[in-house]
Design an enzyme around this catalytic site. Structure first.
Site, PDB file in Angstrom:
ATOM      1  CB  CYS A 256      -0.991  -0.017   1.178  1.00 51.03           C
ATOM      2  SG  CYS A 256      -0.272   0.165   2.815  1.00 51.03           S
TER       3      CYS A 256
ATOM      4  NE  ARG B 124      -4.540   1.229   1.716  1.00 53.37           N
ATOM      5  CZ  ARG B 124      -4.406   1.908   0.588  1.00 53.37           C
ATOM      6  NH1 ARG B 124      -5.315   1.782  -0.362  1.00 53.37           N
ATOM      7  NH2 ARG B 124      -3.387   2.716   0.399  1.00 53.37           N
TER       8      ARG B 124
ATOM      9  CG  ASP C 132      -5.237   4.869   3.181  1.00 49.60           C
ATOM     10  OD1 ASP C 132      -5.324   4.456   4.358  1.00 49.60           O
ATOM     11  OD2 ASP C 132      -4.241   5.470   2.747  1.00 49.60           O
TER      12      ASP C 132
END
Length: 155
Positions: free
Chosen positions: A7, A13, A123
């Site tokens: 990420c 994440r 996100d």
């Protein structure tokens, strides 16, 4: 099999996706090496976001031992599959690819759950606790889909 989750900052994440796949591989006695990285170096050396760590434990997954690191070109050599959490990070990874072989390793993680839809893992960094929970649950489902799609567990 060696899998890298990627990420932006490697604190929300990708460490959670890393945690789910590590836990499931261990519990199923699968030979999968898992790691995570970020395309940016904002948080290098830091633990995952405190909210993600706290909530992940509620789901039975510890990510406390993970530390953020930046994606490097060497990751193309060290991993068979490189999962990007979103299109922007996939683009950043592909920009570093040296050849078609490198490019073929890069995939969007949610395509495991929703084939060919090119959906992104949102996100949660600037979001609420509920946003973090939704991401955790989404990553769990995508992890299960990955294991099934690669015939590592029964469908």
């Amino acid at each position: 099999m060696r899998v890298l989750m990627v990420c932006l900052g490697n604190i929300c994440r990708s460490p959670m996706a890393d945690g789910w796949l590590r836990q499931k591989a261990k519990s199923l006695d699968l030979s999968i090496v898992v790691d995570s990285a970020g395309t940016a170096n904002y948080h290098t050396g830091e633990k995952p976001d405190h909210r993600m760590r706290k909530l992940s434990l509620e789901y039975g997954v510890s990510i406390d031992e993970l530390r953020a690191r930046q994606f490097t070109i060497a990751d193309f050599d060290n991993y068979d599959i490189i999962f990007a959490m979103d299109k922007s990070n996939a683009k950043n990874i592909l920009h570093l690819a040296r050849n078609d072989q490198d490019k073929q390793k890069v995939r969007l993680f949610l395509n495991e759950l929703y084939p060919n839809q090119d959906l992104e893992v949102p996100d949660p960094y600037y979001g609420t606790e509920q946003n973090f929970k939704e991401v955790i649950e989404l990553l769990e489902r995508a992890t299960d889909a990955f294991l099934k799609n690669n015939q590592l567990i029964e469908k």
